[in-house]
Scaffold this motif. Structure first.
Motif, PDB file in Angstrom:
ATOM      1  N   ILE A 171     -35.215   5.297 -37.249  1.00  0.00           N
ATOM      2  CA  ILE A 171     -35.140   3.877 -37.565  1.00  0.00           C
ATOM      3  C   ILE A 171     -35.487   3.125 -36.331  1.00  0.00           C
ATOM      4  CG2 ILE A 171     -33.794   2.065 -38.413  1.00  0.00           C
ATOM      5  CD1 ILE A 171     -32.044   4.322 -39.879  1.00  0.00           C
ATOM      6  N   LEU A 172     -36.420   2.107 -36.345  1.00  0.00           N
ATOM      7  CA  LEU A 172     -36.672   1.097 -35.231  1.00  0.00           C
ATOM      8  C   LEU A 172     -35.573   0.082 -35.355  1.00  0.00           C
ATOM      9  CD1 LEU A 172     -40.459   1.341 -34.842  1.00  0.00           C
ATOM     10  CD2 LEU A 172     -38.519   2.673 -33.702  1.00  0.00           C
ATOM     11  N   GLU A 173     -35.963  -1.168 -34.379  1.00  0.00           N
ATOM     12  CA  GLU A 173     -35.162  -2.154 -34.442  1.00  0.00           C
ATOM     13  C   GLU A 173     -33.626  -1.911 -34.099  1.00  0.00           C
ATOM     14  OE1 GLU A 173     -37.118  -4.591 -34.970  1.00  0.00           O
ATOM     15  OE2 GLU A 173     -38.617  -3.318 -36.329  1.00  0.00           O
ATOM     16  N   LEU A 174     -33.532  -0.660 -33.267  1.00  0.00           N
ATOM     17  CA  LEU A 174     -32.045  -0.556 -32.785  1.00  0.00           C
ATOM     18  C   LEU A 174     -31.762  -1.348 -31.617  1.00  0.00           C
ATOM     19  CD1 LEU A 174     -29.738   1.454 -32.289  1.00  0.00           C
ATOM     20  CD2 LEU A 174     -31.300   2.849 -30.677  1.00  0.00           C
ATOM     21  N   GLU A 175     -30.784  -1.803 -31.819  1.00  0.00           N
ATOM     22  CA  GLU A 175     -30.108  -2.874 -30.659  1.00  0.00           C
ATOM     23  C   GLU A 175     -28.812  -2.693 -30.332  1.00  0.00           C
ATOM     24  OE1 GLU A 175     -30.033  -7.485 -29.920  1.00  0.00           O
ATOM     25  OE2 GLU A 175     -31.093  -7.068 -31.798  1.00  0.00           O
ATOM     26  N   SER A 176     -28.464  -1.916 -29.064  1.00  0.00           N
ATOM     27  CA  SER A 176     -27.067  -1.685 -28.842  1.00  0.00           C
ATOM     28  C   SER A 176     -26.260  -0.821 -29.753  1.00  0.00           C
ATOM     29  CB  SER A 176     -26.247  -3.108 -28.526  1.00  0.00           C
ATOM     30  OG  SER A 176     -27.010  -3.848 -27.830  1.00  0.00           O
ATOM     31  N   GLY A 177     -27.202   0.200 -30.309  1.00  0.00           N
ATOM     32  CA  GLY A 177     -26.601   1.132 -31.243  1.00  0.00           C
ATOM     33  C   GLY A 177     -26.274   0.415 -32.657  1.00  0.00           C
ATOM     34  N   ARG A 178     -26.788  -0.754 -32.934  1.00  0.00           N
ATOM     35  CA  ARG A 178     -26.619  -1.244 -34.335  1.00  0.00           C
ATOM     36  C   ARG A 178     -27.791  -1.312 -34.862  1.00  0.00           C
ATOM     37  NH1 ARG A 178     -22.263  -5.547 -31.920  1.00  0.00           N
ATOM     38  NH2 ARG A 178     -20.836  -4.000 -31.275  1.00  0.00           N
ATOM     39  N   TYR A 179     -27.771  -1.184 -36.137  1.00  0.00           N
ATOM     40  CA  TYR A 179     -29.090  -1.631 -37.012  1.00  0.00           C
ATOM     41  C   TYR A 179     -28.504  -2.674 -37.839  1.00  0.00           C
ATOM     42  CZ  TYR A 179     -30.386   2.793 -35.560  1.00  0.00           C
ATOM     43  OH  TYR A 179     -30.881   4.129 -34.747  1.00  0.00           O
ATOM     44  N   LEU A 180     -29.556  -3.376 -38.376  1.00  0.00           N
ATOM     45  CA  LEU A 180     -29.389  -4.439 -39.426  1.00  0.00           C
ATOM     46  C   LEU A 180     -28.362  -5.649 -38.744  1.00  0.00           C
ATOM     47  CD1 LEU A 180     -29.215  -2.818 -42.777  1.00  0.00           C
ATOM     48  CD2 LEU A 180     -30.991  -3.844 -41.725  1.00  0.00           C
ATOM     49  N   LYS A 225     -28.514 -12.612 -48.017  1.00  0.00           N
ATOM     50  CA  LYS A 225     -29.061 -12.307 -46.437  1.00  0.00           C
ATOM     51  C   LYS A 225     -29.685 -11.353 -46.654  1.00  0.00           C
ATOM     52  CE  LYS A 225     -25.618 -15.116 -45.256  1.00  0.00           C
ATOM     53  NZ  LYS A 225     -25.910 -16.670 -44.800  1.00  0.00           N
ATOM     54  N   SER A 226     -30.651 -11.143 -45.547  1.00  0.00           N
ATOM     55  CA  SER A 226     -31.665 -10.079 -45.578  1.00  0.00           C
ATOM     56  C   SER A 226     -32.092  -9.815 -44.242  1.00  0.00           C
ATOM     57  CB  SER A 226     -32.936 -10.127 -46.440  1.00  0.00           C
ATOM     58  OG  SER A 226     -33.835 -11.060 -46.128  1.00  0.00           O
ATOM     59  N   LYS A 227     -32.593  -8.730 -43.904  1.00  0.00           N
ATOM     60  CA  LYS A 227     -33.035  -8.175 -42.662  1.00  0.00           C
ATOM     61  C   LYS A 227     -33.976  -6.915 -42.816  1.00  0.00           C
ATOM     62  CE  LYS A 227     -32.102  -7.656 -38.042  1.00  0.00           C
ATOM     63  NZ  LYS A 227     -32.257  -8.748 -37.083  1.00  0.00           N
ATOM     64  N   SER A 228     -34.924  -7.026 -42.017  1.00  0.00           N
ATOM     65  CA  SER A 228     -35.943  -5.961 -42.197  1.00  0.00           C
ATOM     66  C   SER A 228     -35.861  -5.030 -41.038  1.00  0.00           C
ATOM     67  CB  SER A 228     -37.204  -6.426 -42.134  1.00  0.00           C
ATOM     68  OG  SER A 228     -37.462  -7.385 -43.281  1.00  0.00           O
ATOM     69  N   PHE A 229     -36.130  -3.597 -41.198  1.00  0.00           N
ATOM     70  CA  PHE A 229     -36.080  -2.799 -40.192  1.00  0.00           C
ATOM     71  C   PHE A 229     -37.335  -1.845 -40.577  1.00  0.00           C
ATOM     72  CE2 PHE A 229     -33.786  -1.006 -43.629  1.00  0.00           C
ATOM     73  CZ  PHE A 229     -34.300   0.460 -43.781  1.00  0.00           C
ATOM     74  N   THR A 230     -37.727  -0.852 -39.369  1.00  0.00           N
ATOM     75  CA  THR A 230     -38.935  -0.167 -39.496  1.00  0.00           C
ATOM     76  C   THR A 230     -38.585   1.223 -39.342  1.00  0.00           C
ATOM     77  OG1 THR A 230     -40.331  -1.947 -38.829  1.00  0.00           O
ATOM     78  CG2 THR A 230     -41.282   0.372 -38.680  1.00  0.00           C
ATOM     79  N   ILE A 231     -39.176   2.378 -40.209  1.00  0.00           N
ATOM     80  CA  ILE A 231     -39.163   3.695 -40.095  1.00  0.00           C
ATOM     81  C   ILE A 231     -40.256   4.267 -39.353  1.00  0.00           C
ATOM     82  CG2 ILE A 231     -38.642   5.920 -41.171  1.00  0.00           C
ATOM     83  CD1 ILE A 231     -37.282   4.239 -43.113  1.00  0.00           C
ATOM     84  N   ASN A 232     -40.031   4.949 -38.261  1.00  0.00           N
ATOM     85  CA  ASN A 232     -41.113   5.304 -37.603  1.00  0.00           C
ATOM     86  C   ASN A 232     -41.243   6.926 -37.407  1.00  0.00           C
ATOM     87  OD1 ASN A 232     -43.259   4.989 -35.461  1.00  0.00           O
ATOM     88  ND2 ASN A 232     -42.013   5.748 -33.901  1.00  0.00           N
ATOM     89  N   TYR A 233     -42.410   7.380 -37.366  1.00  0.00           N
ATOM     90  CA  TYR A 233     -42.506   8.665 -37.071  1.00  0.00           C
ATOM     91  C   TYR A 233     -43.065   9.196 -35.773  1.00  0.00           C
ATOM     92  CZ  TYR A 233     -44.105  13.785 -37.568  1.00  0.00           C
ATOM     93  OH  TYR A 233     -44.199  14.940 -37.444  1.00  0.00           O
ATOM     94  N   THR A 234     -42.106  10.151 -35.007  1.00  0.00           N
ATOM     95  CA  THR A 234     -42.962  10.414 -33.719  1.00  0.00           C
ATOM     96  C   THR A 234     -42.578  11.967 -33.783  1.00  0.00           C
ATOM     97  OG1 THR A 234     -41.983   8.654 -32.759  1.00  0.00           O
ATOM     98  CG2 THR A 234     -42.451  10.435 -31.281  1.00  0.00           C
ATOM     99  N   PRO A 235     -43.745  12.707 -33.715  1.00  0.00           N
ATOM    100  CA  PRO A 235     -43.887  14.202 -33.810  1.00  0.00           C
ATOM    101  C   PRO A 235     -43.135  14.810 -32.716  1.00  0.00           C
ATOM    102  CG  PRO A 235     -46.102  13.499 -33.270  1.00  0.00           C
ATOM    103  CD  PRO A 235     -44.996  12.242 -33.569  1.00  0.00           C
ATOM    104  N   SER A 236     -42.280  15.933 -32.849  1.00  0.00           N
ATOM    105  CA  SER A 236     -41.507  16.349 -31.916  1.00  0.00           C
ATOM    106  C   SER A 236     -42.182  17.788 -31.290  1.00  0.00           C
ATOM    107  CB  SER A 236     -39.981  16.768 -32.027  1.00  0.00           C
ATOM    108  OG  SER A 236     -40.281  17.502 -33.384  1.00  0.00           O
TER     109      SER A 236
END
Length: 179
Positions: free
Chosen positions: A112-121, A168-179
């Protein structure tokens, strides 16, 4: 004998030509771009439902949702009730969906992207980035289907009276990074 000398001479010329050819070389670089097509697709958005709060409360409040949208209190008195919550879902064709580790907020390279100080949304309740928040988890359901749900939500102590009513609403992004 003359034929043998002629053949020996022809073989000598051929061998020396081969040796001369082998002494010359060139290097060529081969380049390729490898892409991982995981075909991420949103199926259902997260809906935290109707959250009824007591704005006069003064205690920091935490509550949880599970991966089915069921809600439970953990601590505090600011949240009076929560109803009609639904988890989000998406599809992704990742190579190893069973490698999910929800404790790390990722799943087989999905994060999950949009991570800020360990907090989402951040600010999902009040619009204020540090007063209220929910942390999100990814869980593998089956095949290429995954759920995203708010594992923990919080209203910080002393800020409860600033939480505003309304949608209220907030968007976030799910990303794929191959390991």
């Amino acid at each position: 004998m003359k034929n043998y000398i002629l053949m020996l001479g022809a073989a000598g010329v051929a061998l020396s030509s081969y040796c001369a050819y082998a002494a010359n070389s060139a290097t060529m670089t081969v380049t390729a771009t490898i892409a991982h097509d995981v075909s991420l697709g949103n199926v259902t958005n997260i809906n935290l439902g109707t959250i009824t709060i007591n704005p006069a409360a003064t205690e920091e409040t935490y509550w949880h949702y599970d991966d089915m949208g069921n809600y439970s209190f953990n601590h505090g008195d600011a949240v009076v009730s929560v109803g009609n919550a639904t988890v989000g879902s998406f599809t992704a064709n990742i190579p190893n969906p069973s490698a999910c580790d929800t404790a790390s907020y990722s799943c087989g390279g999905l994060s999950i992207l949009e991570l800020e100080s360990g907090r989402y949304l951040n600010g999902v309740l009040s619009g204020n980035d540090y007063k209220t928040w929910c942390s999100l988890m990814i869980k593998h359901r089956d095949g290429n289907t995954f759920t995203v749900y708010p594992d923990e939500c919080q209203i910080e102590a002393g800020e409860i009276s600033f939480v505003t009513a309304g949608s209220k609403s907030k968007s976030f992004t799910i990303n794929y990074t191959p390991s």
